[in-house]
Design a protein around this motif. Structure first.
Motif, short mmCIF file in Angstrom:
data_model
loop_
_atom_site.label_atom_id
_atom_site.label_comp_id
_atom_site.label_asym_id
_atom_site.label_seq_id
_atom_site.Cartn_x
_atom_site.Cartn_y
_atom_site.Cartn_z
N MET A 49 0.85 -1.19 0.00
CA MET A 49 0.00 0.00 0.00
C MET A 49 0.88 1.24 0.00
O MET A 49 1.87 1.30 0.71
CB MET A 49 -0.89 -0.03 1.25
CG MET A 49 -1.86 1.12 1.33
SD MET A 49 -3.10 1.18 0.04
CE MET A 49 -4.38 0.24 0.77
N ILE A 50 0.51 2.21 -0.80
CA ILE A 50 1.21 3.48 -0.81
C ILE A 50 0.48 4.39 0.16
O ILE A 50 -0.67 4.76 -0.06
CB ILE A 50 1.22 4.10 -2.23
CG1 ILE A 50 1.94 3.15 -3.20
CG2 ILE A 50 1.87 5.47 -2.22
CD1 ILE A 50 1.83 3.55 -4.65
N HIS A 90 -1.36 12.38 1.90
CA HIS A 90 -1.71 11.08 2.47
C HIS A 90 -2.50 10.36 1.39
O HIS A 90 -3.40 10.96 0.78
CB HIS A 90 -2.58 11.27 3.72
CG HIS A 90 -1.90 12.07 4.78
ND1 HIS A 90 -1.11 11.50 5.74
CD2 HIS A 90 -1.88 13.40 5.01
CE1 HIS A 90 -0.64 12.45 6.53
NE2 HIS A 90 -1.09 13.61 6.11
N THR A 91 -2.17 9.12 1.11
CA THR A 91 -2.77 8.47 -0.05
C THR A 91 -3.52 7.19 0.30
O THR A 91 -3.31 6.57 1.34
CB THR A 91 -1.69 8.13 -1.10
OG1 THR A 91 -0.71 7.28 -0.50
CG2 THR A 91 -1.04 9.38 -1.63
N HIS A 92 -4.38 6.82 -0.62
CA HIS A 92 -5.12 5.56 -0.56
C HIS A 92 -5.08 4.96 -1.97
O HIS A 92 -5.48 5.62 -2.92
CB HIS A 92 -6.56 5.78 -0.11
CG HIS A 92 -7.34 4.51 0.00
ND1 HIS A 92 -7.28 3.71 1.12
CD2 HIS A 92 -8.17 3.90 -0.88
CE1 HIS A 92 -8.05 2.65 0.92
NE2 HIS A 92 -8.60 2.75 -0.28
N LEU A 93 -4.62 3.73 -2.08
CA LEU A 93 -4.50 3.05 -3.37
C LEU A 93 -5.61 2.03 -3.52
O LEU A 93 -5.84 1.21 -2.62
CB LEU A 93 -3.13 2.36 -3.47
CG LEU A 93 -2.87 1.52 -4.72
CD1 LEU A 93 -2.82 2.42 -5.96
CD2 LEU A 93 -1.55 0.76 -4.57
N ILE A 94 -6.31 2.08 -4.64
CA ILE A 94 -7.34 1.09 -4.96
C ILE A 94 -6.86 0.34 -6.21
O ILE A 94 -6.56 0.95 -7.23
CB ILE A 94 -8.70 1.76 -5.22
CG1 ILE A 94 -9.19 2.43 -3.94
CG2 ILE A 94 -9.71 0.72 -5.72
CD1 ILE A 94 -10.50 3.17 -4.08
N LEU A 113 -5.76 2.97 -8.92
CA LEU A 113 -6.21 4.34 -8.68
C LEU A 113 -5.62 4.85 -7.38
O LEU A 113 -5.76 4.22 -6.33
CB LEU A 113 -7.74 4.38 -8.62
CG LEU A 113 -8.46 3.80 -9.83
CD1 LEU A 113 -9.96 3.70 -9.57
CD2 LEU A 113 -8.19 4.65 -11.06
N LEU A 114 -4.98 6.01 -7.46
CA LEU A 114 -4.33 6.60 -6.30
C LEU A 114 -5.06 7.89 -5.92
O LEU A 114 -5.24 8.77 -6.75
CB LEU A 114 -2.86 6.89 -6.63
CG LEU A 114 -1.92 7.19 -5.49
CD1 LEU A 114 -1.91 6.09 -4.44
CD2 LEU A 114 -0.51 7.39 -6.03
N PHE A 115 -5.50 7.96 -4.67
CA PHE A 115 -6.22 9.13 -4.17
C PHE A 115 -5.37 9.79 -3.10
O PHE A 115 -4.76 9.12 -2.26
CB PHE A 115 -7.58 8.71 -3.59
CG PHE A 115 -8.48 8.08 -4.62
CD1 PHE A 115 -9.30 8.88 -5.40
CD2 PHE A 115 -8.47 6.72 -4.84
CE1 PHE A 115 -10.12 8.32 -6.37
CE2 PHE A 115 -9.28 6.15 -5.81
CZ PHE A 115 -10.11 6.95 -6.58
N GLY A 116 -5.31 11.12 -3.12
CA GLY A 116 -4.47 11.86 -2.18
C GLY A 116 -5.28 12.87 -1.38
O GLY A 116 -6.27 13.42 -1.86
#
Length: 194
Positions: free
Chosen positions: A1-2, A48-52, A59-62
């Motif tokens: 996880m990133i 701060h990121t969340h990877l799907i 998909l990377l959300f920041g």
């Protein structure tokens, strides 16, 4: 996880940014609340990121804050709420606005976000009631919603987009009169366009 990215901001194309980290550029989708707080192109930024990971895409959300990321993660756990809808919610409402709406169990604020209808708003209120940290969150519906909607409606009637108007309303202290709020919002929006 990133979990976090720190690098140089190369591009800003709402709702996406391009972040260069030691020669590798990451496309990161961000809510408008984060987008508006980003520094100028070429500056260093931490998200701060969340990877799907899906079959067809990564998909990377920041997010500017850890709290935004936590709320995003709670939102995508709700049946029928995908990452795009969660991002839209965080673009249209601050974390505090969302907490206040859930504390008051008032879906009218949620239905102002594009893509959120009455049934979805009710489901969100029900699901988030026990999941968001609502300690100390109070909500005075008579002033906050009416005041914000008056200012928002005034800005929309002047031709500003809902995104621009919502952003400007969030920047103004809650105890400001409606006329002063509109004046301050117009000043903020004129600075943003320059």
């Amino acid at each position: 996880m990133i979990g976090r990215l720190t690098g140089v901001l190369l591009e800003k194309r709402p709702p996406q940014v391009l972040l260069n980290i030691q020669g590798v550029s990451y496309e990161v989708d961000v809510p408008m609340s984060t987008f508006y707080d980003l520094p100028a192109i070429g500056a260093h930024v931490t998200l701060h990121t969340h990877l799907i990971i899906r079959e067809d895409a990564h998909l990377l959300f920041g997010f500017a804050t850890e709290m935004e990321r936590q709320v995003f993660r709670q939102l995508i756990k709700i049946s029928g709420i995908g990452a795009r809808t969660a991002l839209s919610l965080l673009s249209g409402l601050s974390v505090l606005d969302l907490q206040q709406a859930v504390a008051a169990q008032d879906g009218t604020l949620l239905t102002r976000v594009p893509g959120i209808g009455k049934k979805t708003a009710e489901r969100l209120l029900l699901e988030l009631r026990d999941k968001l940290d609502l300690a100390g969150v109070t909500f005075d519906k008579s002033t906050a919603i009416l005041h914000g909607s008056d200012v928002l409606n005034a800005l929309l009637s002047l031709g500003y987009s809902e995104r621009e108007a919502s952003w400007a309303v969030k920047q103004i202290p809650a105890n400001t009169t409606v006329s002063d709020s509109i004046r301050q919002a117009l000043q903020l929006l004129s600075k943003e366009k320059k």
